[in-house]
Design an enzyme around this catalytic site. Sequence first.
Site, PDB file in Angstrom:
ATOM      1  N   ASN A 174      23.533  80.496  76.633  1.00 33.70           N
ATOM      2  CA  ASN A 174      22.267  80.093  77.255  1.00 33.70           C
ATOM      3  C   ASN A 174      21.621  81.354  77.825  1.00 33.70           C
ATOM      4  OD1 ASN A 174      20.174  79.048  78.714  1.00 33.70           O
ATOM      5  ND2 ASN A 174      21.458  78.032  80.251  1.00 33.70           N
ATOM      6  N   TRP A 175      20.606  81.832  77.123  1.00 37.45           N
ATOM      7  CA  TRP A 175      19.981  83.098  77.558  1.00 37.45           C
ATOM      8  C   TRP A 175      19.008  82.907  78.723  1.00 37.45           C
ATOM      9  CZ3 TRP A 175      18.592  86.200  72.434  1.00 37.45           C
ATOM     10  CH2 TRP A 175      19.774  86.736  71.920  1.00 37.45           C
ATOM     11  N   HIS A 232      19.936  70.729  82.393  1.00 38.43           N
ATOM     12  CA  HIS A 232      20.609  71.913  82.916  1.00 38.43           C
ATOM     13  C   HIS A 232      20.375  71.998  84.421  1.00 38.43           C
ATOM     14  CE1 HIS A 232      21.341  76.114  83.920  1.00 38.43           C
ATOM     15  NE2 HIS A 232      22.209  76.075  82.917  1.00 38.43           N
ATOM     16  N   GLU A 249      19.491  74.272  86.373  1.00 43.81           N
ATOM     17  CA  GLU A 249      18.244  74.897  86.839  1.00 43.81           C
ATOM     18  C   GLU A 249      17.043  73.979  86.605  1.00 43.81           C
ATOM     19  OE1 GLU A 249      19.067  78.494  84.709  1.00 43.81           O
ATOM     20  OE2 GLU A 249      20.785  78.686  86.055  1.00 43.81           O
ATOM     21  N   GLU A 284      28.907  71.579  84.193  1.00 43.54           N
ATOM     22  CA  GLU A 284      28.582  72.840  84.839  1.00 43.54           C
ATOM     23  C   GLU A 284      28.435  72.613  86.342  1.00 43.54           C
ATOM     24  OE1 GLU A 284      26.619  75.788  81.918  1.00 43.54           O
ATOM     25  OE2 GLU A 284      25.064  74.467  82.672  1.00 43.54           O
ATOM     26  N   GLY A 304      26.155  81.183  87.716  1.00 47.74           N
ATOM     27  CA  GLY A 304      25.551  82.463  88.090  1.00 47.74           C
ATOM     28  C   GLY A 304      26.058  83.018  89.416  1.00 47.74           C
ATOM     29  N   GLY A 335      26.034  81.654  80.458  1.00 49.58           N
ATOM     30  CA  GLY A 335      24.758  82.270  80.782  1.00 49.58           C
ATOM     31  C   GLY A 335      24.902  83.777  80.845  1.00 49.58           C
ATOM     32  N   GLY A 336      25.134  84.297  82.047  1.00 47.87           N
ATOM     33  CA  GLY A 336      25.156  85.743  82.294  1.00 47.87           C
ATOM     34  C   GLY A 336      25.977  86.541  81.285  1.00 47.87           C
TER      35      GLY A 336
HETATM   36  P1  PGA Z   1      26.429  81.426  84.018  1.00 40.78           P
HETATM   37  O1  PGA Z   1      25.416  80.264  83.558  1.00 40.78           O
HETATM   38  O2  PGA Z   1      27.412  81.614  82.908  1.00 40.78           O
HETATM   39  O3  PGA Z   1      25.569  82.631  84.244  1.00 40.78           O
HETATM   40  O4  PGA Z   1      27.097  80.938  85.278  1.00 40.78           O
HETATM   41  C1  PGA Z   1      25.877  79.146  82.857  1.00 40.78           C
HETATM   42  C2  PGA Z   1      24.727  78.213  82.585  1.00 40.78           C
HETATM   43  O5  PGA Z   1      23.813  78.133  83.413  1.00 40.78           O
HETATM   44  O6  PGA Z   1      24.666  77.547  81.530  1.00 40.78           O
END
Ligand code: PGA
Length: 250
Positions: A10-11, A97, A99, A169, A175, A235-236
């Site tokens: 997930n960019w 998600h 966010e 998640e 993050g 993500g990261g």
């Molecule tokens: P992260 O993000 O690996 O940076 O914790 C995961 C995500 O939000 O899918």
Amino acid sequence: MIRKPVFAANWKMNHTSRDAKTFMRTFLMQYARRPDRTVVFFPPALTLAAVSDAIKERQDILLGVQNIHWELKGAFTGEQSAEMSREAGAAFVLVGHSERRHVFGEKDEETQKKCAAANRAGMTPVLCVGEKLEERERGETDAVVLRQLRAGTASLDPATIGSMIIAYEPVWAIGTGKTAQPEDASAVHAVIRRELAALAGERTKDTPILYGGSANAGNAAALINAANVGGLLVGGASLEPEAWATIVRT
Ligand code: PGA
């Protein structure tokens, strides 16, 4: 049949098309096709074409978008439909998600409509669920995850539920560098697995349930080997081609 583990990048809002091309050049050199796993990229929608072009010789790598609107079309400035995402090459879409839920205020009812829209367009929804830190501390993890899971799947028939992907998640792990312990992830995945069986029966036996939240090259193996963990949503650590190739080769 045991489904292959899914490694999903997930960019978020990172990498321009130019960055994406450079990333893919390095990544593809470091990740030779492996039939025993599925790799999916979720770039920003505007970068999808660049990634799609970079992987045209690599049918083993799949694409998704990070969000869709639930309506077919219309006056929804700034939004993209499932159909146009599908046409651009996205086979998957992230729905709910953390966010989207906690930065943009997305509600359970919206996740329900987005999962339905994805299905109508022939896309696979990746429904994301997870509790906030205060919910975990109050012992509400299972209740939150079950509420989100039931809401997201509420208008899908059992066959569709059986073909979707779920991502657990925990919000406090995304993050933050704080990863769930593999056994804690496993416990929540087992709750999700039981609920999927209640909703759609036997066909959900191998539904991939991904873990996401500060997964990285150092902890990927322990997480992926935990019971009921069917892959990773990263993500990261997916933003850098060497790190991501290491994770995908896990
Ligand atoms: P992260 O993000 O690996 O940076 O914790 C995961 C995500 O939000 O899918």
